[in-house]
Write a protein that holds these residues in place. Structure first.
Motif, PDB file in Angstrom:
ATOM      1  N   GLU A  90     -12.812   1.650   6.528  1.00 22.54           N
ATOM      2  CA  GLU A  90     -11.880   1.745   5.397  1.00 22.54           C
ATOM      3  C   GLU A  90     -12.590   1.157   4.186  1.00 22.54           C
ATOM      4  OE1 GLU A  90      -8.584  -0.726   6.596  1.00 22.54           O
ATOM      5  OE2 GLU A  90      -7.711   0.881   7.819  1.00 22.54           O
ATOM      6  N   ILE A  92     -11.672  -0.496   0.661  1.00 24.17           N
ATOM      7  CA  ILE A  92     -10.557  -1.000  -0.152  1.00 24.17           C
ATOM      8  C   ILE A  92     -11.102  -1.247  -1.551  1.00 24.17           C
ATOM      9  CG2 ILE A  92      -8.911  -2.889  -0.489  1.00 24.17           C
ATOM     10  CD1 ILE A  92      -8.685  -2.992   2.578  1.00 24.17           C
ATOM     11  N   ARG A  94     -10.442  -2.589  -5.319  1.00 23.42           N
ATOM     12  CA  ARG A  94      -9.549  -3.574  -5.954  1.00 23.42           C
ATOM     13  C   ARG A  94      -9.845  -3.701  -7.452  1.00 23.42           C
ATOM     14  NH1 ARG A  94      -7.266  -6.608  -1.817  1.00 23.42           N
ATOM     15  NH2 ARG A  94      -8.367  -6.531   0.171  1.00 23.42           N
ATOM     16  N   GLY A  99      -2.852  -9.371  -2.312  1.00 22.30           N
ATOM     17  CA  GLY A  99      -2.867  -9.220  -0.856  1.00 22.30           C
ATOM     18  C   GLY A  99      -3.887 -10.082  -0.142  1.00 22.30           C
ATOM     19  N   SER A 100      -4.621  -9.461   0.775  1.00 22.25           N
ATOM     20  CA  SER A 100      -5.522 -10.225   1.648  1.00 22.25           C
ATOM     21  C   SER A 100      -6.656 -10.884   0.867  1.00 22.25           C
ATOM     22  CB  SER A 100      -6.085  -9.333   2.755  1.00 22.25           C
ATOM     23  OG  SER A 100      -7.003  -8.410   2.228  1.00 22.25           O
ATOM     24  N   ASP A 129      -8.855  -4.955  11.875  1.00 20.15           N
ATOM     25  CA  ASP A 129      -9.659  -4.230  10.861  1.00 20.15           C
ATOM     26  C   ASP A 129     -10.573  -5.192  10.095  1.00 20.15           C
ATOM     27  OD1 ASP A 129      -8.315  -1.885  11.587  1.00 20.15           O
ATOM     28  OD2 ASP A 129      -6.842  -2.081   9.982  1.00 20.15           O
ATOM     29  N   ASP A 175      -4.747  -1.979  -6.188  1.00 15.64           N
ATOM     30  CA  ASP A 175      -5.757  -1.748  -5.145  1.00 15.64           C
ATOM     31  C   ASP A 175      -5.316  -0.566  -4.290  1.00 15.64           C
ATOM     32  OD1 ASP A 175      -3.850  -2.705  -3.274  1.00 15.64           O
ATOM     33  OD2 ASP A 175      -4.636  -4.739  -3.364  1.00 15.64           O
ATOM     34  N   LYS A 177      -6.491   1.720  -0.338  1.00 12.91           N
ATOM     35  CA  LYS A 177      -7.357   1.894   0.838  1.00 12.91           C
ATOM     36  C   LYS A 177      -7.647   3.375   1.021  1.00 12.91           C
ATOM     37  CE  LYS A 177      -5.829   2.982   4.598  1.00 12.91           C
ATOM     38  NZ  LYS A 177      -5.829   4.269   5.358  1.00 12.91           N
ATOM     39  N   ASP A 197       2.222   3.845   0.176  1.00 13.98           N
ATOM     40  CA  ASP A 197       1.983   3.200   1.472  1.00 13.98           C
ATOM     41  C   ASP A 197       0.573   2.622   1.561  1.00 13.98           C
ATOM     42  OD1 ASP A 197       4.429   3.470   2.636  1.00 13.98           O
ATOM     43  OD2 ASP A 197       3.839   4.982   4.114  1.00 13.98           O
ATOM     44  N   THR A 198      -0.344   3.161   0.763  1.00 15.36           N
ATOM     45  CA  THR A 198      -1.756   2.756   0.887  1.00 15.36           C
ATOM     46  C   THR A 198      -2.343   2.237  -0.419  1.00 15.36           C
ATOM     47  OG1 THR A 198      -2.486   5.014   0.414  1.00 15.36           O
ATOM     48  CG2 THR A 198      -2.181   4.439   2.741  1.00 15.36           C
ATOM     49  N   CYS A 199      -1.525   2.204  -1.463  1.00 14.54           N
ATOM     50  CA  CYS A 199      -1.980   1.695  -2.774  1.00 14.54           C
ATOM     51  C   CYS A 199      -1.024   0.591  -3.212  1.00 14.54           C
ATOM     52  CB  CYS A 199      -1.886   2.771  -3.856  1.00 14.54           C
ATOM     53  SG  CYS A 199      -2.739   4.309  -3.516  1.00 14.54           S
ATOM     54  N   ARG A 200      -1.520  -0.385  -3.959  1.00  4.52           N
ATOM     55  CA  ARG A 200      -0.596  -1.293  -4.654  1.00  4.52           C
ATOM     56  C   ARG A 200      -0.444  -0.778  -6.077  1.00  4.52           C
ATOM     57  NH1 ARG A 200      -2.719  -5.576  -1.428  1.00  4.52           N
ATOM     58  NH2 ARG A 200      -0.989  -6.394  -0.199  1.00  4.52           N
ATOM     59  N   ARG A 216       6.947  -4.806   3.029  1.00  2.00           N
ATOM     60  CA  ARG A 216       6.285  -5.970   3.647  1.00  2.00           C
ATOM     61  C   ARG A 216       6.992  -7.270   3.285  1.00  2.00           C
ATOM     62  NH1 ARG A 216       1.466  -3.703   1.190  1.00  2.00           N
ATOM     63  NH2 ARG A 216       0.254  -2.484   2.681  1.00  2.00           N
TER      64      ARG A 216
HETATM   65  N1  UDP Z   1      -4.121  -0.989   3.064  1.00  2.00           N
HETATM   66  C1  UDP Z   1      -3.750   0.102   3.823  1.00  2.00           C
HETATM   67  N2  UDP Z   1      -3.948   0.072   5.170  1.00  2.00           N
HETATM   68  C2  UDP Z   1      -4.506  -0.985   5.795  1.00  2.00           C
HETATM   69  C3  UDP Z   1      -4.894  -2.105   5.018  1.00  2.00           C
HETATM   70  C4  UDP Z   1      -4.672  -2.074   3.658  1.00  2.00           C
HETATM   71  O1  UDP Z   1      -3.265   1.106   3.291  1.00  2.00           O
HETATM   72  O2  UDP Z   1      -4.683  -0.945   7.022  1.00  2.00           O
HETATM   73  C5  UDP Z   1      -3.935  -0.967   1.604  1.00  2.00           C
HETATM   74  C6  UDP Z   1      -2.798  -1.870   1.142  1.00  2.00           C
HETATM   75  O3  UDP Z   1      -1.588  -1.142   1.031  1.00  2.00           O
HETATM   76  C7  UDP Z   1      -3.276  -2.321  -0.216  1.00  2.00           C
HETATM   77  C8  UDP Z   1      -4.804  -2.331  -0.084  1.00  2.00           C
HETATM   78  O4  UDP Z   1      -5.103  -1.494   1.011  1.00  2.00           O
HETATM   79  O5  UDP Z   1      -2.933  -1.378  -1.212  1.00  2.00           O
HETATM   80  C9  UDP Z   1      -5.382  -3.700   0.106  1.00  2.00           C
HETATM   81  O6  UDP Z   1      -4.751  -4.311   1.204  1.00  2.00           O
HETATM   82  P1  UDP Z   1      -5.108  -5.820   1.582  1.00  2.00           P
HETATM   83  O7  UDP Z   1      -6.503  -5.893   2.073  1.00  2.00           O
HETATM   84  O8  UDP Z   1      -4.774  -6.692   0.448  1.00  2.00           O
HETATM   85  O9  UDP Z   1      -4.243  -6.100   2.848  1.00  2.00           O
HETATM   86  P2  UDP Z   1      -2.721  -6.463   3.024  1.00  2.00           P
HETATM   87  O10 UDP Z   1      -2.253  -7.266   1.878  1.00  2.00           O
HETATM   88  O11 UDP Z   1      -2.059  -5.136   3.154  1.00  2.00           O
HETATM   89  O12 UDP Z   1      -2.762  -7.236   4.297  1.00  2.00           O
END
Ligand code: UDP
Length: 238
Positions: A90, A92, A94, A99-100, A129, A175, A177, A197-200, A216
């Protein structure tokens, strides 16, 4: 194109065989999950909305000469996609700390870094992951240094397109993914959805979160917010 039997079912999508060997139909489900399936729910119409948003965005990327697996929307919740060999990493991207990354580095959410950040993660949900680097990816035989360079170049172009597109609808792309695959001739293509679902996505005027963080973090109005993103994009793209 005829849709045939179910080939695979994941937590948020189903993949159907078609009568054409190099195409599949991807169907988006209403199911949602977070924190590796600890939190789960069914959000009515989410499949249709994420399919609609992702279809608009991928069609836009195709029109900007970015190779994606997306061919066309099929019904309310489906997409006809090219078959690819999926690369199990993946990327990501940013633009704003959240988030993480905020958690891992002890930073406040909302900080704007000096440069775009590209994280690389191994797709292994049983390991959470994990974050890896280019050398791990090559050592694991996942892709070559040349493909990595191409993947980052494409990720930067996708980011530029998304920022421009969402800017028109008053939304900051914090951000996102993405995952990639190879077509039969080895071409690297984006092979993923691009939706809330996959973008902030943060509203520029109010700072309101318009993405999966609503689920979440129990912020409520998940479906209504996804509807708002779809409607804003629809107004500039159709
Ligand atoms: N994300 C995703 N699938 C994953 C992990 C992350 O679509 O398995 C997306 C998430 O929605 C965010 C971006 O990737 O837009 C960054 O996610 P982050 O690493 O901050 O992880 P999270 O906060 O989701 O644990």
């Amino acid at each position: 194109m005829k849709e045939l039997e179910l080939l695979y079912e994941g937590s948020s999508k189903q993949i159907y065989k078609t009568d054409c060997d190099d195409h599949v139909v991807v169907r988006f489900k209403d199911h949602t999950s977070a924190f590796y399936n600890i939190k789960r729910a069914i959000i009515e119409h989410k499949g249709r909305l994420t399919c609609e948003i992702s279809s608009m965005v991928l069609e836009y990327l195709n029109s900007q000469n970015i190779n994606t697996h997306f061919v066309e929307r099929v019904g309310a919740d489906g997409q006809l996609c090219r078959v690819v060999e999926h690369i199990p990493v993946e990327v990501i991207v940013r633009n704003v700390v959240a988030g993480s990354m905020a958690k891992r580095l002890g930073l406040d959410e909302g900080i704007i870094p000096q440069n775009t950040i590209f994280d690389l993660c191994l797709r292994r949900s049983d390991l959470g992951d994990p974050l890896i680097n280019d050398h791990h990816a090559v050592a694991l035989g996942l892709l070559s240094y040349e493909e990595l360079a191409k993947m980052y170049e494409m990720s930067a172009s996708i980011n530029k397109c998304l920022i421009e597109l969402y800017d028109k609808v008053g939304i900051t792309v914090v951000d996102f993914k993405i995952e990639f695959g190879r077509t039969s001739d080895g071409t690297l293509v984006l092979a993923d959805e691009l939706s809330p679902d996959t973008c902030r996505l943060w509203d520029k005027a109010t700072g309101e979160r318009m993405d999966k963080d609503r689920f979440r973090r129990d912020l409520g109005r998940v479906r209504e917010t996804y509807e708002e993103v779809a409607e804003r994009l629809h107004n500039v793209l159709k």
